[in-house]
Design a protein around this motif. Sequence first.
Motif, mmCIF file in Angstrom:
data_model
loop_
_atom_site.group_PDB
_atom_site.id
_atom_site.type_symbol
_atom_site.label_atom_id
_atom_site.label_comp_id
_atom_site.label_asym_id
_atom_site.label_seq_id
_atom_site.Cartn_x
_atom_site.Cartn_y
_atom_site.Cartn_z
ATOM 1 N N ASP A 19 0.796 -1.224 0.000
ATOM 2 C CA ASP A 19 0.000 0.000 0.000
ATOM 3 C C ASP A 19 0.832 1.278 0.000
ATOM 4 N N ASN A 22 2.244 2.007 -3.458
ATOM 5 C CA ASN A 22 1.280 2.389 -4.487
ATOM 6 C C ASN A 22 0.639 3.746 -4.232
ATOM 7 N N ASP A 23 0.621 4.220 -3.002
ATOM 8 C CA ASP A 23 -0.038 5.489 -2.678
ATOM 9 C C ASP A 23 0.501 6.680 -3.468
ATOM 10 N N VAL A 25 1.797 6.750 -6.356
ATOM 11 C CA VAL A 25 1.375 6.609 -7.753
ATOM 12 C C VAL A 25 -0.068 7.058 -7.890
ATOM 13 N N LYS A 26 -0.935 6.616 -7.002
ATOM 14 C CA LYS A 26 -2.341 7.005 -7.051
ATOM 15 C C LYS A 26 -2.483 8.517 -6.902
ATOM 16 N N LYS A 27 -1.724 9.098 -5.989
ATOM 17 C CA LYS A 27 -1.785 10.549 -5.786
ATOM 18 C C LYS A 27 -1.330 11.284 -7.042
ATOM 19 N N GLN A 29 -1.343 10.147 -10.132
ATOM 20 C CA GLN A 29 -2.327 9.954 -11.189
ATOM 21 C C GLN A 29 -3.549 10.847 -10.973
ATOM 22 N N ASN A 30 -3.951 11.028 -9.727
ATOM 23 C CA ASN A 30 -5.049 11.956 -9.436
ATOM 24 C C ASN A 30 -4.662 13.382 -9.800
ATOM 25 N N ASP A 61 1.964 6.526 -16.459
ATOM 26 C CA ASP A 61 0.736 6.922 -15.763
ATOM 27 C C ASP A 61 -0.384 7.227 -16.758
ATOM 28 N N LEU A 65 -4.011 5.412 -17.064
ATOM 29 C CA LEU A 65 -5.264 6.166 -17.017
ATOM 30 C C LEU A 65 -6.105 5.945 -18.274
ATOM 31 N N ASN A 68 -7.634 2.388 -18.230
ATOM 32 C CA ASN A 68 -8.731 2.302 -17.265
ATOM 33 C C ASN A 68 -9.870 3.274 -17.582
#
Length: 85
Positions: A19, A22-23, A25-27, A29-30, A61, A65, A68
């Motif tokens: 976790d 990956n956090d 990366v998610k941030k 991408q957001n 990234d 995106l 998905n």
Amino acid sequence: YIPLSEKIINDPVNDPVNDPVNDPVKKRQNKIVTIIRENPKITAVELAKQLNVSEKTIKRDLQFLRENKLIEHLGSDKKGYWTVK
């Protein structure tokens, strides 16, 4: 071969380890989605500079995106633009 029962048992053990990795990366991408909403004509080079990461990271990234169905690039590479779905 790993039996299904071992995969299920080990899954919660691995979650906390993966976790934090990956956090960011998610941030990021957001942030990319937010930036694209504000500037649909932004380039990968500009995104990389703005987010202080490599162009290759941004392209990875963007590909994620796109795959998905979160963003779409319309038009040519030179004159096209991004849309957020």
